[in-house]
Design a protein around this motif. Structure first.
Motif: not given
Length: 789
Positions: A288-297, A309-317
């Motif tokens: 769930n890239e949306f959840a990863w993105f919100v968690l990163a922010k 930053k690691q989590i944001l990269q996972k969201a982009l992947q």
């Protein structure tokens, strides 16, 4: 896909579903007598005790029954029918990757079946399937072992045995009555190729089987959690937004999206609880890239920047087309004093989401940091064109201009009057067309109106104003502008043809097709070389389904210098409708070459390959369309339809639910979803979807057919008959509708009414009549035996 052309296919398929398969003369009858007592019907019920659907199962040990997981996984409770007895049942083991599940029914009187290993199954040997298709009672069908083939990375049996919905979970037997496997999926409806899970897997359940998941609370059709959540978020009502997602989370504790939106709601109020919710979201669904993105922010804001930053990269992947993730990456890189890397990241954001103001604003900031003042100013100007009320971009642009010696321009951006204004009509006219070409319709309208103040009879100014008014959907005003242009009596025949064509297009949008056609035909007579008039004529003929006229019009367009990809695509579709398939495909390929990312081109190629049997290619094209624009309901509906025909039912249902969420008024999506749910034995959900479809499109015979079939399968004879009779009003001799009416009357013990309809079937097709009688007898319907041969 062309639903009108496919209706005959749908209707013929009903015959197979009603049990019209050919019985082998081999020892099918003896085989059926030998094993039928070990085959049971599994009934599934919702939380209120209403029957959802049913399937088949095989008794393999005392009180122990094997079936497909997809037959039972949506059920709140189960019952098993064996002979005339019904037993309560419970789900005890699951092997979801193989779609094999075990249920127990204490006290069931049924002999366990003997099994045979797949290793000595021979290709070409005769096999028999026994199950309960459509709930009409146990039946047997015969075929051959077609192959031993890989399926989900394991070897399974592929057999040419006719199956229908309800057969899932039944048994495939050899001529000695030994169980070869569990029937599970129809590969090709037209050729009866079906997947059979080998009986060897049953013995492996003791090692591989696990306990079934705990039952979850179904939220029912209302509320529409996701839709209401987004609406509340956009409305800015933070308390109501939080309360809503908390309720969603309580109702659906296993929903990753509910957990993710709870994290969004709590991010500014209770960051620790928000973090816990978001970590739970990615635990529930690690894709769930949306959840990863919100968690990163959130983590970045909590100063946990390395992990962020690691989590944001996972969201982009997970989602390479998530523009906001790239924009966030650019913001963080700029904060780390890496403007060049930030510039590359924001360019990626703009590439995937060019219409988002925030991305352009960040490009302005980053370009300014890199001392690229001109590029910075252009980025802010783009942001302002997207949102003229964006004060942040307005102020930033004025600052960039002021710092670079353009104080006058800076004052103008802030709303101050410039020192001079041109008063020449030609200048204003030129400015109007320039701004219109840039889609700056507000500035264009001001320029054209200024030109008309100076020169009220300027036909070009009225044409330009008409274009702007059309593009901003002020159609009545646009029609009046073109009236003024025409009344000015320009000398140039090309200008007259343009005016008439544009006015015709506006009239068409206003619903006056006859007046639109008159204007466009007059335009062609005025200037037979004006290609835009032929294009507009062709579009009108598309709406009228006059395919020959469409071809004639668009042949003129593709021979002109205005030809575009969509013109070739429309020509190709019309040629196909006339049976010119090779020429149609050539035209469609030309359209793809001109613009491989055109939504219309991809949709028409999808339709072409789908209608001509290449469903995988159709699916490839619609996937491309979805990647370009995932907000179009028709794309998701076409994808779901292709997946449905490829028998990838869970994926089809997911795509079709997306289509109905994007456009709840799109009847084709509801029809396709209803069929997919019906074929997945989710009869309750199928009925719900098809009732919606019938409400939106009462004349859609395919929707009526599937709805009548679903009601009949769930033993709701009166409702099945109601929808079958609606079909008969449109086509009084339709055998499939008569078959449903006949069986429904038999269910209600109304022999006379059943006989009346049965004789109508006999008069049209004795073979279908025999099949209907056989179904009634196999179901034990009163009076079925008495129906005449």
């Amino acid at each position: 896909m062309n639903r009108v052309k496919l209706i005959s296919w749908y209707l013929s398929c009903l015959l197979t579903m009603l049990g019209c398969e050919t019985r082998a003369e081999y020892d099918a009858e003896g085989l059926f007598k030998q094993v039928s007592s070990s085959i049971v019907t599994i009934q599934t019920f919702d939380e209120k005790g209403r029957q959802q659907g049913q399937g088949s199962g095989v008794v393999v040990d005392k009180d122990r029954i094997v079936t497909n997981c997809h037959v039972i996984r949506e059920a709140d409770s189960l019952k098993v029918a064996a002979g005339s007895q019904v037993y309560a049942a419970a789900w005890t083991q699951t092997d979801p990757s193989r779609d094999i599940c075990v249920i127990s029914a204490e006290g069931i009187v049924a002999p366990p079946i003997d099994t045979r290993k797949m290793g000595n199954v021979k290709i070409g040997e005769t096999v028999f399937a026994v199950g309960n298709p459509l709930g009409f009672g146990l039946s047997v069908s015969s075929g051959l072992v077609s192959s031993i083939s890989p399926y989900r990375d394991e070897q399974v049996i592929v057999a040419s045995v006719p199956l229908s919905p309800g057969s899932s979970g039944g048994g495939l037997f050899d001529s000695r009555g030994r169980l070869l496997g569990i029937t599970t999926a129809i590969l090709t409806a037209g050729q009866n190729l079906n997947i059979v899970l080998p009986a060897d897997w049953i013995a492996e359940m003791s090692k591989r089987g696990t306990a079934p998941p705990p039952p979850s609370v179904s939220p029912g059709p209302e509320p529409r959690w996701m839709e209401e959540t987004i609406a509340l978020q956009h409305a800015g009502n933070l308390l109501e937004f939080e309360n809503h997602v908390r309720k969603w989370r309580e109702t659906q504790p296993n929903s990753a999206l509910a957990a993710a939106y709870l994290g969004v709601a709590l991010g500014g109020k209770n960051p620790k609880e928000a973090e816990a919710a978001l970590r739970d979201a990615v635990r529930l669904d690690d894709r769930n890239e949306f959840a990863w993105f919100v968690l990163a922010k959130l983590l970045y804001r909590l100063d946990q920047r390395d992990e962020a930053k690691q989590i944001l990269q996972k969201a982009l992947q997970l989602s390479p087309n998530h523009g906001s993730a790239y924009s966030t990456k650019a913001e963080w890189l700029l904060a780390d004093n890496k403007p060049k890397e930030a510039y590359a990241a924001v360019q990626d954001a703009i590439r995937v989401e060019p219409g988002v103001v925030e991305h352009w604003r960040w490009l302005g900031v980053i370009a300014d940091r890199l001392d690229r003042a001109e590029e910075s100013a252009k980025a802010y100007q783009t942001a302002l064109r997207l949102n003229p009320m964006d004060d942040a971009s307005k102020q930033a642009l004025s600052n960039v201009l002021a710092r670079n010696g353009k104080a006058d321009a800076a004052r103008l951006i802030l709303g101050k009057d410039s020192d001079s204004n041109p008063s020449n009509a030609g200048t204003w006219l030129s400015m109007g067309f320039t701004e219109s070409a840039r889609k700056h319709y507000g500035d264009a309208e001001k320029a054209f109106r200024k030109a008309l103040e100076i020169s009220p009879g300027n036909s070009n100014a009225w044409v330009g104003l008409g274009v702007v008014l059309t593009e901003t959907n002020r159609l009545k005003d646009a029609e009046q502008a073109y009236d003024k242009a025409y009344d000015s009596k320009p000398d140039d025949r090309g200008v007259v043809a343009e005016i008439l064509t544009n006015r015709g297009n506006v009239k068409s949008k206003l619903g006056d097709k006859r007046a639109a056609l008159a204007d466009i035909e007059t335009a062609i007579r005025t200037d037979p070389t004006y290609a835009n008039a032929y294009r507009s004529l062709g579009i009108l003929k598309v709406e009228a389904r006059d395919h020959r006229a469409v071809v004639e019009a668009f042949r003129k367009v593709v021979a002109s210098n205005i030809v575009g990809a969509d013109d070739w695509a429309t020509l190709g579709e019309a040629l196909e409708a006339l049976g010119e398939k090779s020429e149609a495909l050539e035209a469609l390929k030309k359209s793809e070459k001109l613009n491989p990312n055109s939504q219309q081109v991809l949709q028409k190629l999808t339709g072409y390959y789908g209608r001509n049997g290449d469903l995988q290619k159709a699916l490839d094209y619609i996937e491309r369309a979805i990647k370009i624009d995932s907000s179009v309901a028709a794309h998701w509906s076409s994808k779901g339809y292709a997946l449905l025909k490829l028998n990838r039912l869970p994926e089809a249902i997911s795509s079709l639910e997306t289509a109905t969420n994007l456009d709840p008024q799109f009847p084709s999506a509801w029809i396709n979803l209803g069929e997919a749910q019906m074929r997945s034995n989710n009869l309750g959900k199928a009925i719900q979807s098809l009732e919606k479809a019938v409400t939106l499109a009462p004349a859609a015979l395919d929707a009526r057919l599937f709805l009548a079939q679903s009601y009949l399968s769930s033993r709701q004879a009166d409702k099945a008959r109601t929808h079958a009779n609606a079909m008969l009003k449109a086509q009084p001799e339709l055998p499939q509708a008569l078959a449903i009416v006949t069986l429904a009357y038999l269910m209600d013990n109304n022999y006379d009414a059943a006989l009346t309809n049965y004789r109508k079937i006999q008069a049209r097709s004795p073979q279908i009549a025999k099949s209907v009688k056989a179904v009634g007898i196999s179901q034990g319907l009163t009076g079925a035996q008495a129906l005449p041969d």
